[in-house]
Design a protein around this motif. Structure first.
Motif, PDB file in Angstrom:
ATOM      1  N   GLY A   1      -3.960   7.643   2.592  1.00 43.92           N
ATOM      2  CA  GLY A   1      -5.193   6.923   2.875  1.00 43.92           C
ATOM      3  C   GLY A   1      -5.692   7.239   4.266  1.00 43.92           C
TER       4      GLY A   1
ATOM      5  N   SER B   1      -7.853  -1.186   5.511  1.00 43.08           N
ATOM      6  CA  SER B   1      -9.245  -0.758   5.625  1.00 43.08           C
ATOM      7  C   SER B   1      -9.680  -0.764   7.090  1.00 43.08           C
ATOM      8  CB  SER B   1     -10.135  -1.711   4.822  1.00 43.08           C
ATOM      9  OG  SER B   1     -10.286  -2.936   5.505  1.00 43.08           O
TER      10      SER B   1
ATOM     11  N   ARG C   1      -5.458  -2.233   0.014  1.00 41.40           N
ATOM     12  CA  ARG C   1      -5.264  -1.097   0.918  1.00 41.40           C
ATOM     13  C   ARG C   1      -5.753  -1.462   2.321  1.00 41.40           C
ATOM     14  NH1 ARG C   1      -2.003   2.505  -1.949  1.00 41.40           N
ATOM     15  NH2 ARG C   1      -2.794   2.672  -4.060  1.00 41.40           N
TER      16      ARG C   1
ATOM     17  N   THR D   1      -4.590   4.288   7.211  1.00 36.26           N
ATOM     18  CA  THR D   1      -3.210   3.850   7.433  1.00 36.26           C
ATOM     19  C   THR D   1      -2.693   4.259   8.811  1.00 36.26           C
ATOM     20  OG1 THR D   1      -2.787   3.924   5.066  1.00 36.26           O
ATOM     21  CG2 THR D   1      -0.869   3.928   6.506  1.00 36.26           C
TER      22      THR D   1
ATOM     23  N   ASP E   1       0.840  -1.196   0.000  1.00 41.67           N
ATOM     24  CA  ASP E   1       0.000   0.000   0.000  1.00 41.67           C
ATOM     25  C   ASP E   1       0.881   1.254   0.000  1.00 41.67           C
ATOM     26  OD1 ASP E   1      -1.796   2.098   0.647  1.00 41.67           O
ATOM     27  OD2 ASP E   1      -2.817   0.949   2.196  1.00 41.67           O
TER      28      ASP E   1
ATOM     29  N   LEU F   1      -1.506   6.552  -3.733  1.00 45.84           N
ATOM     30  CA  LEU F   1      -2.949   6.383  -3.913  1.00 45.84           C
ATOM     31  C   LEU F   1      -3.417   6.766  -5.317  1.00 45.84           C
ATOM     32  CD1 LEU F   1      -4.448   7.598  -0.512  1.00 45.84           C
ATOM     33  CD2 LEU F   1      -4.107   5.266  -1.322  1.00 45.84           C
TER      34      LEU F   1
END
Length: 183
Positions: A146, A86, A84, A149, A70, A75
């Motif tokens: 993100g 979540s 990714r 993260t 990731d 992104l």
């Protein structure tokens, strides 16, 4: 597949979805620290963590590989194959913490890292996880990493602390409380 490519000999590295960045780039520092953390979890497993902890650690190691991929893939990059982080992984960490906390004595003091070998190594892993969190925090100031993260890594450090306590508790090892003054 060759292990060496020689493409990084000039001090840059490729990102998964294309493009190159210097090896000292915060993104590389972030996923490199996640890789270090993952390796430490392998050391914990080699230190003969309990069967339950070993199973959890294998799951977390897989999650960390996803996190590394990731972070190695911005992104904005086209990357359908990258998983990714979540809210599901965060919820799993929280549920696992809650499950252990139900069995552990209440925490009323700071405790010193140590105990059985697996627990002591888990505390080292927790400290590396906190370093990863600091790096990710800095990276998030300049790049989108993100929404989940940072929360995942923050919760993971809590999980590592709790699982270290859990390992000591299962082994019958007493925790050493932090003393405000040396005796």
């Amino acid at each position: 597949m060759k292990i060496y490519t020689k493409t990084g000999d000039g001090g840059s590295t490729a990102l998964f979805a294309g493009g190159r960045v210097p090896k000292h780039h915060l993104r590389v520092e972030a996923y490199g620290t996640i890789d270090e953390l993952n390796s430490l979890l392998g050391v914990v497993r080699a230190a003969q963590a309990s069967q339950q902890t070993d199973a959890w650690l294998e799951l977390v190691q897989n999650q960390l590989f996803h996190l590394g991929a990731d972070l190695a893939t911005p992104l904005a990059a086209k990357s359908d194959w990258v998983t990714r982080i979540s809210p599901d992984e965060i919820r799993w960490l929280e549920a696992s913490i809650d499950q252990m906390a139900e069995q552990l004595p209440p925490l009323r003091n700071f405790v010193l890292p140590g105990g059985v070998p697996a627990a002591a190594q888990l505390q080292v892993a927790r400290a590396v996880c906190r370093r990863a969190e600091r790096i990710l925090s800095a990276l998030s100031q300049s790049e989108d990493i993100g929404t989940d993260t940072l929360a995942y890594v923050n919760r993971l450090s809590d999980w590592l602390f709790t699982v270290a306590r859990y390992e000591n508790w299962q082994a019958g090892e007493n925790e050493t409380k932090w003393s405000l003054r040396e005796s």
